[in-house]
Design an enzyme around this catalytic site. Structure first.
Site, PDB file in Angstrom:
ATOM      1  CE  LYS A  13       6.321  -6.451   5.458  1.00  0.00           C
ATOM      2  NZ  LYS A  13       5.033  -5.410   5.601  1.00  0.00           N
ATOM      3  NE  ARG A  84       3.270 -10.775   9.463  1.00  0.00           N
ATOM      4  CZ  ARG A  84       3.315 -10.513   8.257  1.00  0.00           C
ATOM      5  NH1 ARG A  84       4.240 -10.683   7.256  1.00  0.00           N
ATOM      6  NH2 ARG A  84       2.310 -10.045   7.561  1.00  0.00           N
ATOM      7  NE  ARG A 123      -0.941  -4.411  -1.670  1.00  0.00           N
ATOM      8  CZ  ARG A 123      -0.139  -4.840  -0.698  1.00  0.00           C
ATOM      9  NH1 ARG A 123       1.022  -4.898  -0.672  1.00  0.00           N
ATOM     10  NH2 ARG A 123      -0.866  -5.151   0.421  1.00  0.00           N
ATOM     11  NE  ARG A 155      -1.812  -8.550  -0.280  1.00  0.00           N
ATOM     12  CZ  ARG A 155      -0.868  -8.480   0.455  1.00  0.00           C
ATOM     13  NH1 ARG A 155       0.304  -8.163  -0.265  1.00  0.00           N
ATOM     14  NH2 ARG A 155      -0.792  -8.567   1.760  1.00  0.00           N
ATOM     15  NE  ARG A 166      -2.794  -6.875   5.714  1.00  0.00           N
ATOM     16  CZ  ARG A 166      -2.635  -6.129   4.566  1.00  0.00           C
ATOM     17  NH1 ARG A 166      -3.549  -5.998   3.838  1.00  0.00           N
ATOM     18  NH2 ARG A 166      -1.316  -6.124   3.978  1.00  0.00           N
TER      19      ARG A 166
HETATM   20  P1  AP5 Z   1       4.084  -3.179  -0.790  1.00  0.00           P
HETATM   21  O1  AP5 Z   1       5.730  -3.310  -0.974  1.00  0.00           O
HETATM   22  O2  AP5 Z   1       3.551  -4.344  -1.299  1.00  0.00           O
HETATM   23  O3  AP5 Z   1       4.023  -3.279   1.129  1.00  0.00           O
HETATM   24  P2  AP5 Z   1       4.385  -4.368   2.157  1.00  0.00           P
HETATM   25  O4  AP5 Z   1       5.007  -3.881   3.167  1.00  0.00           O
HETATM   26  O5  AP5 Z   1       5.104  -5.633   1.266  1.00  0.00           O
HETATM   27  O6  AP5 Z   1       2.970  -4.806   2.347  1.00  0.00           O
HETATM   28  P3  AP5 Z   1       2.135  -5.971   2.491  1.00  0.00           P
HETATM   29  O7  AP5 Z   1       0.770  -5.480   2.872  1.00  0.00           O
HETATM   30  O8  AP5 Z   1       2.447  -6.940   1.489  1.00  0.00           O
HETATM   31  O9  AP5 Z   1       2.502  -6.340   3.989  1.00  0.00           O
HETATM   32  P4  AP5 Z   1       2.007  -7.474   4.854  1.00  0.00           P
HETATM   33  O10 AP5 Z   1       3.204  -7.381   5.892  1.00  0.00           O
HETATM   34  O11 AP5 Z   1       0.802  -7.052   5.570  1.00  0.00           O
HETATM   35  O12 AP5 Z   1       1.728  -8.798   4.180  1.00  0.00           O
HETATM   36  P5  AP5 Z   1       2.504 -10.100   3.729  1.00  0.00           P
HETATM   37  O13 AP5 Z   1       2.340 -10.274   2.344  1.00  0.00           O
HETATM   38  O14 AP5 Z   1       3.711 -10.239   4.528  1.00  0.00           O
HETATM   39  O15 AP5 Z   1       3.591  -1.687  -0.819  1.00  0.00           O
HETATM   40  C1  AP5 Z   1       2.333  -1.482  -0.734  1.00  0.00           C
HETATM   41  C2  AP5 Z   1       1.832  -0.442  -1.807  1.00  0.00           C
HETATM   42  O16 AP5 Z   1       2.525   0.812  -1.515  1.00  0.00           O
HETATM   43  C3  AP5 Z   1       2.122  -0.867  -3.206  1.00  0.00           C
HETATM   44  O17 AP5 Z   1       0.924  -0.529  -3.952  1.00  0.00           O
HETATM   45  C4  AP5 Z   1       3.433  -0.067  -3.653  1.00  0.00           C
HETATM   46  O18 AP5 Z   1       3.437   0.158  -4.940  1.00  0.00           O
HETATM   47  C5  AP5 Z   1       3.054   1.229  -2.818  1.00  0.00           C
HETATM   48  N1  AP5 Z   1       4.758   1.663  -2.140  1.00  0.00           N
HETATM   49  C6  AP5 Z   1       5.756   1.129  -1.963  1.00  0.00           C
HETATM   50  N2  AP5 Z   1       6.483   1.644  -1.546  1.00  0.00           N
HETATM   51  C7  AP5 Z   1       6.169   2.938  -1.710  1.00  0.00           C
HETATM   52  C8  AP5 Z   1       6.582   4.212  -1.424  1.00  0.00           C
HETATM   53  N3  AP5 Z   1       8.046   4.613  -0.875  1.00  0.00           N
HETATM   54  N4  AP5 Z   1       5.952   5.363  -1.713  1.00  0.00           N
HETATM   55  C9  AP5 Z   1       4.712   5.209  -2.401  1.00  0.00           C
HETATM   56  N5  AP5 Z   1       4.105   4.054  -2.456  1.00  0.00           N
HETATM   57  C10 AP5 Z   1       5.022   2.953  -2.101  1.00  0.00           C
HETATM   58  O19 AP5 Z   1       1.641 -11.137   4.555  1.00  0.00           O
HETATM   59  C11 AP5 Z   1       0.146 -11.521   4.168  1.00  0.00           C
HETATM   60  C12 AP5 Z   1      -0.537 -12.387   4.986  1.00  0.00           C
HETATM   61  O20 AP5 Z   1       0.348 -13.729   4.903  1.00  0.00           O
HETATM   62  C13 AP5 Z   1      -0.521 -11.868   6.612  1.00  0.00           C
HETATM   63  O21 AP5 Z   1      -1.659 -10.959   7.021  1.00  0.00           O
HETATM   64  C14 AP5 Z   1      -0.563 -13.471   7.296  1.00  0.00           C
HETATM   65  O22 AP5 Z   1      -1.939 -13.728   7.384  1.00  0.00           O
HETATM   66  C15 AP5 Z   1       0.214 -14.195   6.386  1.00  0.00           C
HETATM   67  N6  AP5 Z   1       1.691 -14.206   6.867  1.00  0.00           N
HETATM   68  C16 AP5 Z   1       2.676 -13.632   6.100  1.00  0.00           C
HETATM   69  N7  AP5 Z   1       3.834 -14.061   6.714  1.00  0.00           N
HETATM   70  C17 AP5 Z   1       3.532 -14.775   8.131  1.00  0.00           C
HETATM   71  C18 AP5 Z   1       4.167 -15.214   9.299  1.00  0.00           C
HETATM   72  N8  AP5 Z   1       5.508 -15.204   9.169  1.00  0.00           N
HETATM   73  N9  AP5 Z   1       3.386 -15.597  10.127  1.00  0.00           N
HETATM   74  C19 AP5 Z   1       2.226 -15.929  10.248  1.00  0.00           C
HETATM   75  N10 AP5 Z   1       1.401 -15.385   8.894  1.00  0.00           N
HETATM   76  C20 AP5 Z   1       2.128 -14.889   7.977  1.00  0.00           C
END
Ligand code: AP5
Length: 211
Positions: A13, A84, A123, A155, A166
């Site tokens: 994402k 979420r 990552r 991270r 998660r």
């Molecule tokens: P990446 O693009 O970073 O993946 P992502 O889907 O963004 O994964 P996240 O781990 O950041 O998502 P998340 O939903 O757990 O965390 P968030 O930051 O929203 O890609 C991952 C890896 O894969 C990278 O190394 C990349 O290079 C590689 N990659 C990408 N695409 C690829 C492909 N096609 N092929 C191969 N490799 C690839 O949230 C973090 C925390 O914040 C949550 O756990 C929660 O505590 C809090 N939070 C955030 N939003 C909320 C909310 N709305 N409500 C409550 N708590 C919240």
């Protein structure tokens, strides 16, 4: 042009949202990024993030509301990581209605758990926002960001046991959003197993095609 990007941890994402924001000149609003900034000065948010649990809805909703009231989103935005759960989606509907904002599409990127774990454990990120992968997308010089030269780090929630938690939070709380949004006909299914550039082309094609 306003979009939401949904999907499990590691679906890609953030990677795609950054590129889409540049390509279509819209604002990338990532709640994860906002909380990673907030956790530097807030211990309870830091604990929630490190354990893979969600931040309470009122905090998230207020934060998003403030961002959506700003003028810089008038050209369009891409919401990444929000909503979420169904409660957040209902709150978002209220905010959008009061601001007279319409969502054009909801991009749902899917990858299975095993692939997500592989991606997340490798990552490495930089404070400037660029993300790398030790095997799939290594920096030119080990441990250093290609863009700004900053030191790369893992991270705090990218440990295998936390990734499991998660994913389970995603299954229980976020996946029901697929049902919630089904009737709106806004859902756009994206195959996240393709390469980064193929996924980007899929998404860009949908946006250009008006979906
Ligand atoms: P990446 O693009 O970073 O993946 P992502 O889907 O963004 O994964 P996240 O781990 O950041 O998502 P998340 O939903 O757990 O965390 P968030 O930051 O929203 O890609 C991952 C890896 O894969 C990278 O190394 C990349 O290079 C590689 N990659 C990408 N695409 C690829 C492909 N096609 N092929 C191969 N490799 C690839 O949230 C973090 C925390 O914040 C949550 O756990 C929660 O505590 C809090 N939070 C955030 N939003 C909320 C909310 N709305 N409500 C409550 N708590 C919240």
């Amino acid at each position: 042009m306003n979009y939401i990007i949904l999907g499990p941890p590691g679906a890609g994402k953030g990677t795609q949202a950054k590129k889409i924001a540049v390509r279509f000149s819209i604002v990338h609003l990532s709640t994860g990024d906002m909380f990673r900034e907030a956790k530097k000065s807030n211990e309870s948010i830091s604990k929630l993030l490190s354990s893979g649990q969600l931040v309470p809805d009122e905090i998230v909703v207020n934060m998003v509301r403030k961002r959506l009231e700003k003028n810089n989103i008038k050209k369009g935005f891409l919401l990444d990581g929000f909503p979420r759960n169904v409660k957040q989606a209902e709150e978002l509907d209220r905010i959008l209605m009061s601001e007279n904002i319409k969502i054009d599409g909801i991009l749902l990127i899917n990858v299975p758990f095993e692939e997500a774990v592989k991606r997340i454990v490798g990552r490495m990120v930089c404070v400037c926002g660029v993300s790398y992968h030790t095997l799939l997308l290594p920096p030119k010089e080990s441990g250093k960001c290609d863009r700004c030269g900053g030191a790369l780090f893992h991270r705090s929630d990218d440990k295998e046991d936390v990734i499991r938690d998660r994913f389970s939070v995603y299954e229980k709380q976020t996946k029901p959003l697929i049902e919630y949004y089904k009737e709106s006909r806004l859902l756009i299914y994206i195959d996240g197993l393709k390469s980064e550039s193929d996924v980007f082309e899929q998404i860009s094609g949908c946006i250009i095609g008006g979906r």
